[in-house]
Design a protein around this motif. Structure first.
Motif, short mmCIF file in Angstrom:
data_model
loop_
_atom_site.label_atom_id
_atom_site.label_comp_id
_atom_site.label_asym_id
_atom_site.label_seq_id
_atom_site.Cartn_x
_atom_site.Cartn_y
_atom_site.Cartn_z
N CYS A 155 0.84 -1.19 0.00
CA CYS A 155 0.00 0.00 0.00
C CYS A 155 0.88 1.25 0.00
O CYS A 155 2.11 1.15 0.02
CB CYS A 155 -0.90 0.00 1.23
SG CYS A 155 0.01 -0.13 2.80
N ASP A 156 0.25 2.41 0.00
CA ASP A 156 1.03 3.65 0.03
C ASP A 156 1.38 4.00 1.48
O ASP A 156 0.96 3.33 2.43
CB ASP A 156 0.29 4.79 -0.67
CG ASP A 156 -1.03 5.15 0.00
OD1 ASP A 156 -1.21 4.84 1.20
OD2 ASP A 156 -1.89 5.75 -0.67
N LYS A 157 2.12 5.07 1.66
CA LYS A 157 2.61 5.45 2.99
C LYS A 157 1.49 5.85 3.95
O LYS A 157 1.58 5.61 5.15
CB LYS A 157 3.62 6.59 2.86
CG LYS A 157 4.93 6.17 2.20
CD LYS A 157 5.91 7.34 2.15
CE LYS A 157 7.22 6.92 1.50
NZ LYS A 157 8.19 8.04 1.44
N VAL A 158 0.43 6.44 3.41
CA VAL A 158 -0.68 6.86 4.26
C VAL A 158 -1.39 5.65 4.86
O VAL A 158 -1.65 5.61 6.08
CB VAL A 158 -1.69 7.72 3.45
CG1 VAL A 158 -2.92 8.04 4.31
CG2 VAL A 158 -1.03 9.01 2.98
N ILE A 159 -1.69 4.66 4.04
CA ILE A 159 -2.33 3.44 4.53
C ILE A 159 -1.42 2.73 5.52
O ILE A 159 -1.87 2.26 6.58
CB ILE A 159 -2.69 2.49 3.37
CG1 ILE A 159 -3.61 3.16 2.36
CG2 ILE A 159 -3.33 1.21 3.90
CD1 ILE A 159 -4.95 3.56 2.91
N LYS A 160 -0.15 2.65 5.19
CA LYS A 160 0.81 2.00 6.09
C LYS A 160 0.82 2.67 7.46
O LYS A 160 0.77 2.00 8.50
CB LYS A 160 2.21 2.03 5.48
CG LYS A 160 3.29 1.45 6.37
CD LYS A 160 4.66 1.57 5.72
CE LYS A 160 5.75 1.08 6.68
NZ LYS A 160 7.10 1.21 6.07
N SER A 161 0.88 4.00 7.47
CA SER A 161 0.92 4.74 8.72
C SER A 161 -0.36 4.51 9.53
O SER A 161 -0.32 4.34 10.76
CB SER A 161 1.09 6.23 8.44
OG SER A 161 1.10 6.98 9.64
N TYR A 162 -1.49 4.48 8.84
CA TYR A 162 -2.76 4.25 9.52
C TYR A 162 -2.78 2.87 10.18
O TYR A 162 -3.16 2.74 11.36
CB TYR A 162 -3.92 4.36 8.53
CG TYR A 162 -5.24 3.98 9.13
CD1 TYR A 162 -5.98 4.89 9.90
CD2 TYR A 162 -5.75 2.69 8.99
CE1 TYR A 162 -7.18 4.53 10.49
CE2 TYR A 162 -6.96 2.32 9.57
CZ TYR A 162 -7.66 3.24 10.32
OH TYR A 162 -8.84 2.87 10.91
#
Length: 249
Positions: free
Chosen positions: A117-124
């Motif tokens: 996934c992208d960084k936003v999804i990963k961080s979430y």
């Protein structure tokens, strides 16, 4: 997502999201449902369904999801390692998919999973996904095993070709199956739990490990013998397996 894995249905409950089912692999039905929705929509599919052994029309579904600004989530448990790094990678759909789930307990013979996934999804997920946060971290040997598995796939791409040849041998034996033509998972419907158990035990006695799926795990009347073909199976083994099945049914 009508025939998607039970774990996805459990995830829907945990998310408290409204869940709607579209007819299995029916892109027309999916589009009709998306037309009527407001707000954020997520479409969850398996690229290869584990029970029937059939493929999702992943490219067409990606197009429909994009048309209605829906987010596509793809489970690649049964395609990773069998079709390279999965069908999302094969069809270059990375920018059309919100998240791709890769599991390492199938073709890689290891344990665990990852979400591409992208960084936003990963961080979430790192900060809010309770099942991940409160799961004990894997041991170093697990990560080394996965890394070795990736290296093995890279230098042994010919095994996918060998597997496809074995699938063709299986189909030449004229066993009726609802599974896709080039799927390593082949289902043979035996609509009776007792007959299905007898067939599985007969095959096991002859040295063939297959998986019986009984009702109510599947709908009554759709009980099936689930066969997983491998690159290392010989033509003699495949013919022997199908001969017993044909004699039985």
């Amino acid at each position: 997502m009508k025939k998607i894995h039970r774990s996805v249905h459990d995830a829907c409950k945990m998310s408290h999201a409204k869940k709607l089912k579209f007819k299995h692999n029916d892109i027309v039905d999916l589009e009709q449902i998306l037309k009527r929705q407001k707000g954020n929509c997520y479409v969850a599919i398996e690229s290869l369904y584990s029970m029937d052994g059939d493929f999702a029309p992943i490219q067409e579904i990606a197009e429909i999801a994009k048309k209605y600004n829906a987010f596509l989530i793809v489970d690649e448990a049964h395609t990773f390692g069998v079709f390279g790094y999965g069908l999302v990678e094969k069809y270059q759909l990375q920018t059309s998919v919100l998240a791709t789930v890769i599991t390492y307990g199938k073709a890689l013979g290891s344990h665990g999973a990852t979400i591409l996934c992208d960084k936003v999804i990963k961080s979430y997920l790192v900060n809010f996904a309770s099942p991940f946060i409160y799961t004990t971290a894997g041991q170093d040997v697990q990560w080394r095993s996965i890394k070795t598995g990736y290296e093995f796939l890279k230098i042994n791409s010919n095994l996918s070709t060998s597997l496809q040849e074995n699938i063709k041998i299986f189909h030449r034996q004229n066993i009726k199956t609802p599974s896709s033509e080039n799927s390593p998972i082949q289902a043979v419907l035996i609509s009776d739990n007792h007959r299905l158990k007898d067939l599985q035990e007969t095959l096991l006695h002859e040295g063939f490990l297959t998986y019986a799926v009984f009702s109510p795990t599947v709908k009554q009347g759709t009980e099936r013998l689930r066969i997983c073909l491998h690159s290392f199976n010989t033509e003699e083994e495949i013919i022997g397996l199908t001969k017993i099945i044909k004699d039985f049914i």
